[in-house]
Design a protein around this motif. Structure first.
Motif, PDB file in Angstrom:
ATOM      1  N   LEU A 170      39.684  35.052  40.569  1.00 22.14           N
ATOM      2  CA  LEU A 170      40.809  35.252  41.482  1.00 22.14           C
ATOM      3  C   LEU A 170      41.288  36.702  41.453  1.00 22.14           C
ATOM      4  N   LYS A 171      41.399  37.257  40.232  1.00 16.93           N
ATOM      5  CA  LYS A 171      41.821  38.658  40.083  1.00 16.93           C
ATOM      6  C   LYS A 171      40.832  39.595  40.773  1.00 16.93           C
ATOM      7  N   SER A 172      39.535  39.318  40.585  1.00 15.10           N
ATOM      8  CA  SER A 172      38.490  40.162  41.177  1.00 15.10           C
ATOM      9  C   SER A 172      38.562  40.116  42.705  1.00 15.10           C
ATOM     10  N   GLY A 173      38.786  38.906  43.263  1.00 13.96           N
ATOM     11  CA  GLY A 173      38.873  38.756  44.715  1.00 13.96           C
ATOM     12  C   GLY A 173      40.042  39.544  45.300  1.00 13.96           C
ATOM     13  N   ILE A 174      41.199  39.489  44.619  1.00 12.35           N
ATOM     14  CA  ILE A 174      42.371  40.230  45.098  1.00 12.35           C
ATOM     15  C   ILE A 174      42.088  41.729  45.068  1.00 12.35           C
TER      16      ILE A 174
END
Length: 806
Positions: A487-491
């Motif tokens: 999720l962090k990587s996608g943001i």
């Protein structure tokens, strides 16, 4: 020769489930047609009710004892010959009353309501009653009469024949109108009128100038008042003087009036899509009522095949129906259809207001729309000359109605297909086992799409996270470390994610850690769910609400804790763990308001949020190219339910939600969190292997004697007293055995999984069978007997091929 009308009356009971004969008054002779609604007297004549004309019979001599039709409620028939025949089919196959079937076919706003009056038959009544109730008027509304302390005396007088009850049919004004003006004089005459007008009459000068500027077309009075600074008295003066006319105009309530749909063109089909379309075109052109099953992986372009198949139908001046299973799918589907077919599209679903639904229905009935897009009830659209019926996501249980009449839209679609000699197209990435088995046996024609339609789009990479192992690492949140990192990587990469949790609310239950007490619903055998946004405990079965307890009502302890996870709680966790993330929550609670589905999806589509969090309503049909990650927070929600379809539903849901990832040119990933990583439904969803799942599940269904190898029927009895519900259920089972062969299997009687709902106890039995020619007769007798039991508080329902057994 005189005609009499055969009328199905609005009294849903076995003894009235037949046409009644009524005389047609001379004044109505030219108006009456089959398929119209009428107001008729019933019983003692004081009761007026709605009915449907289902036939006209010519007689040599008119009987003297026939009651006359009082009034017609429609200018034109509201049900055509086909829908009247379909009502007969539904009555037989769903064990319902014909009046219920007929009313189900129409918008709810067209159902008449009734006013009840107490009517004086004798002026010689006790003074206290006439003074208090009637006041010399001769009749009074029933609801007002019930508030009187003398109501019981009034009922006694009714038994003595001194007062009676009168019913009156009331219909709503369903049509929306606007007032418009039209100029009644030529410009030269208007100019003369202006020259005669005094200089300081500025309003009149302004109106006359306006009329001379416009052409012969009409203009809305509301718009004139709001935008041209002209007052209503000035308009009325113009009307009175004869230089303009005021008329009422009927207007449609258009739910998409503020939308701009940019016309699009058909996309180029790949080889598999073209082959599927060509096969359907042959069936359409030869007017065959074939049933096609289009099995296509998620993102394979099934909708484009639907669009081009419907375009072919429209070229032949025919019509089409497109069904989607849920309102949440409607916005994107409607957009695609409106872009392709414009005003030819009418929309029917529960998210519209009653007036909007009525107007969309009228557009169809008046042949102003040739394509109908909608949910389950759109199968009743009053189209003629149908060339194709499409059912998208055909595996969805929401196509089956849970209330009387308990019809399945797929069955009615196939019936209408035969009536119109046109094909029916069932589409799904994960077809129901029943549909796939029929395709295997060549009852349906199987069409397959194995590749994604976007050239560079690949099926997503799916990883399974064993939450038992995560728990060993002292996991304190809903999110595994892997999912959180993704999720962090996608943001960071400005990509979007979809998170699905199949449970709304804040947590599933509230429990006291001292004594183990779980806060129950007082009306149902189910725990209450915490909703933090309203600070309430709610029952998702009966709607009961109460405040959040802060002390245990049993032991008075203060160790009240929340267990389980709901979408509200996950949203809070996301804000704590990823404060930079913009989150949209989409569940029943956030989508109650009209248009909320569309608004939330539009925000996500415009990339105003990084994460779309929701229940299973976000699992299907959504197409956002920037979504590269899908997270399933708990894949086990439906897996352990006591339902033979639980594995199938889990596999379908996981496959569908996984299909939301990587639909554009960016690669997609799916993270499935589960406590049962070795379960075949989860392993095969990871592999995206429908064929292997189908074979495995069919073996288990065969061993357990379940559909598609057996048909099923469910009978349910409910009562406020548990022993009475159980007793009646045992009597029904004993009765049914006389109508069943040794090959039939009877399960039960047993209490339902949630045995008490809304203060009523529920007992059920399930019949599994292959061919029981006498079963229908037995069920009809039970239906007839059930009418006598209503007065005793017993309710009996019959559900053929139920979708839920819990």
């Amino acid at each position: 020769m005189p005609f009499i009308a055969d009328v199905i009356v609005d009294v849903p009971a076995m003894q009235t489930d037949q046409p009644f004969s009524y005389a047609i008054p001379e004044s109505l002779t030219e108006l009456i047609e089959i398929g119209m609604r009428v107001e008729v007297p019933f019983g003692n004549g004081n009761r007026h009710i709605q009915g449907f004309i289902v036939g006209l019979t010519e007689l040599d001599i008119m009987p003297n004892d026939l009651k006359p039709i009082i009034n017609v409620l429609d200018l034109h028939p509201v049900l055509n010959e086909e829908l009247l025949e379909l009502a007969d089919e539904m009555k037989e196959t769903t064990y319902s009353f014909k009046i219920t079937c007929l009313q189900t076919m129409l918008p709810s706003v067209m159902r008449s309501s009734y006013k009840k009056y107490v009517t004086l038959l004798d002026n010689n009544l006790p003074e206290k009653i006439t003074d208090e109730l009637f006041l010399g008027l001769g009749e009074i509304e029933w609801d007002i009469a019930k508030e009187s302390p003398h109501f019981s005396e009034l009922l006694e007088l009714r038994r003595d024949g001194k007062v009676d009850i009168r019913y009156e049919v009331t219909t709503k004004n369903k049509v929306k109108t606007k007032r418009v003006i039209k100029k009644a004089l030529e410009n030269s005459e208007l100019l003369l009128e202006k020259e005669k007008t005094r200089k300081n009459a500025t309003q009149k000068h302004r109106l006359l100038d306006f009329l001379m500027e416009i052409d012969e077309s009409e203009f809305s009075i509301k718009e004139l008042l709001e935008t041209h600074d002209i007052t209503r008295p000035t308009i009325n003066e113009g009307h009175k003087s004869g230089w303009l006319t005021i008329e009422e105009r009927e207007v449609y309530r258009n739910p998409y009036a503020h939308h701009q749909f940019k016309k699009d063109t058909p996309l180029k089909l790949n080889e598999e899509q073209q082959l599927a379309l060509d096969k359907m075109k042959v069936s359409m052109d030869q007017e065959k009522s074939d049933v096609f099953l289009l099995e296509g992986v998620t993102g394979s372009g099934k909708t484009e095949v639907y669009l081009q198949a419907i375009a072919h139908v429209l070229e032949k001046n025919q019509t089409a129906i497109m069904l989607v299973p849920e309102i949440s799918l409607t916005p994107q589907t409607v957009t695609r259809f409106k872009k392709r077919f414009g005003d030819d599209v009418a929309v029917l679903h529960s998210g519209l207001s009653q007036g909007e639904k009525y107007d969309e229905w009228r557009k169809i009935e008046r042949k102003e729309a040739r394509v109908v897009v909608g949910a389950r009830s759109a199968i009743f659209a009053p189209l003629e000359n149908i060339g194709l019926i499409v059912i998208d996501e055909e595996h969805e249980g929401s196509y089956k109605q849970d209330e009387t009449p308990r019809y399945h839209a797929k069955d009615l679609a196939i019936w209408r297909g035969k009536y119109h000699h046109c094909p029916v197209l069932l589409g799904s990435a994960t077809p129901s086992l029943e549909a796939r088995a029929r395709a295997q046996k060549k009852v349906y024609q199987l069409l397959t799409l194995t590749e994604r339609a976007v050239s560079k789009a690949m099926l997503p990479q799916i990883d399974i996270i064993d939450m038992k192992e995560e728990m060993k690492q002292s996991l304190t949140t809903t999110f595994s470390s892997t999912l959180l990192e993704k999720l962090k990587s996608g943001i960071a990469k400005k990509e979007q994610s979809v998170l699905m949790l199949n449970r709304r609310g804040y947590s599933s239950f509230v429990m006291c850690r001292d004594c183990g007490y779980v806060l129950p619903c007082p009306n149902c055998d189910i725990s209450l769910t915490l909703h933090m946004d309203t600070k309430q405990m709610k029952c998702h079965y009966c709607g009961h609400e109460e405040r959040i307890p802060y002390r245990c009502p049993v032991c008075d302890g203060d160790k009240i804790r929340y267990y389980g996870t709901g979408t509200q709680k996950v949203e809070e966790e996301l804000k704590e763990l990823l404060p930079e993330a913009r989150v949209i929550r989409m569940d029943v609670d956030t989508t109650r308001r009209k248009g909320s589905h569309e608004k939330l999806l539009a925000q996500f589509g415009n990339q105003e949020a990084d994460i779309l969090l929701g229940t299973q309503m976000i699992a299907k049909g959504l197409d956002f190219p920037n979504v590269t990650l899908v997270g399933v927070l708990n894949a086990d929600t439906a897996l352990n339910l006591p339902d033979f379809r639980s594995s199938e539903k889990t596999f379908q849901l996981l496959t569908q939600v996984s299909g939301r990832a990587g639909r554009g040119e960016k690669a997609g990933e799916v993270i499935i969190q589960t406590f049962n990583p070795e379960h075949y439904a989860i392993e095969l969803a990871k592999a995206q292997d429908y064929e292997a799942f189908y074979q495995q599940e069919m073996r288990l269904r065969h061993q357990g004697n379940y559909p598609p190898f057996y048909f099923t029927a469910q009978l349910v009895v409910s009562h406020e007293e548990e022993h009475l519900a159980a007793k009646k259920m045992y009597e029904i089972v004993a009765f049914l055995k006389k109508y069943l062969s040794e090959g039939a299997i009877l399960l039960g009687p047993t209490p339902k999984s949630v045995a008490r709902i809304n203060k009523r106890y529920y007992y059920q039995t399930v019949i599994k069978y292959k061919n029981e020619p006498n079963l229908s007769n037995g069920l009809k007798i039970i239906l007839e007997e059930s009418q006598k039991e209503i007065r005793n508080g017993l309710r009996i329902t019959i559900d053929m091929e139920p979708q839920h057994f819990i």
